[in-house]
Design a protein around this motif. Structure first.
Motif, mmCIF file in Angstrom:
data_model
loop_
_atom_site.group_PDB
_atom_site.id
_atom_site.type_symbol
_atom_site.label_atom_id
_atom_site.label_comp_id
_atom_site.label_asym_id
_atom_site.label_seq_id
_atom_site.Cartn_x
_atom_site.Cartn_y
_atom_site.Cartn_z
ATOM 1 N N ALA A 1 -1.108 -4.439 -14.585
ATOM 2 C CA ALA A 1 -0.068 -4.551 -15.616
ATOM 3 C C ALA A 1 0.790 -3.286 -15.676
ATOM 4 C CB ALA A 1 -0.698 -4.839 -16.977
ATOM 5 N N HIS B 1 4.835 -3.524 -15.104
ATOM 6 C CA HIS B 1 5.713 -3.193 -16.239
ATOM 7 C C HIS B 1 6.254 -1.766 -16.177
ATOM 8 C CE1 HIS B 1 5.076 -6.943 -18.400
ATOM 9 N NE2 HIS B 1 3.829 -6.882 -17.951
ATOM 10 N N ALA C 1 2.751 -3.076 -20.780
ATOM 11 C CA ALA C 1 1.597 -3.272 -19.898
ATOM 12 C C ALA C 1 0.343 -3.593 -20.695
ATOM 13 C CB ALA C 1 1.379 -2.025 -19.043
#
Length: 164
Positions: free
Chosen positions: A92, A96, A148
């Motif tokens: 993540a 992101h 994230a």
């Protein structure tokens, strides 16, 4: 006088001799064990770059004496991925853009993993920012970090829902 401590680091049982009882967990990890992913930022517990998990809980390794972790389980950034498969929080952060220079990233990720395992993240960005407030990013990548953590939280909730 040498003190020997035994601990598990990223699932590996170790016995480490300590010449100086004032050695911090951060210095033990970096200088004695060779795990340099955990960063030394302020060395005063103010920036969070040294965040690791001790028995599953977030701690600042720079404030923790190595002698006090005898018999514990330490997880560092090097212990999150499984082979070539990144931990969901690591993935993540990449997706992101939760980092810029990357220096604080290991501590940010470890703090996020701890926050999620504590169940305190929720789906509220402000709650996540508060939960991550012990980790400073001098590049100000906070929007990506928050996104994230939100995404990792969402994925974790979905995975728990499908495995139940």
């Amino acid at each position: 006088m040498t003190l020997s401590i035994s601990l598990s680091v990223n699932g590996e049982s170790l016995s480490v001799p300590l010449e100086d009882p004032r050695t911090t967990l951060l210095d033990l990890l970096r200088e004695h064990i060779g795990l340099t992913g955990t960063k030394k930022g302020c060395d005063r517990g103010q920036c969070g770059a040294c965040t690791v998990l001790l028995d599953g809980k977030r701690i600042n390794a720079c404030l923790t004496l190595a002698a006090s972790v005898d018999g514990t389980d330490v997880t560092t950034i090097e212990g999150l991925a499984t082979g070539d498969t990144l931990h969901p929080v690591q993935a993540a952060f990449i997706e992101h853009d939760g980092f810029q220079c990357g220096y604080c990233t290991p501590g940010q990720i470890m703090s996020a993993v701890g926050l999620l395992s504590e169940g305190d993240a929720g789906a509220d960005p402000e709650r996540i920012r508060e939960g991550m407030s012990g980790n400073i990013c001098r590049c100000a990548a906070y929007p990506g970090i928050t996104a994230a953590v939100l995404d990792a939280q969402r994925r974790q909730s979905e995975n728990e829902g499908t495995s139940a």
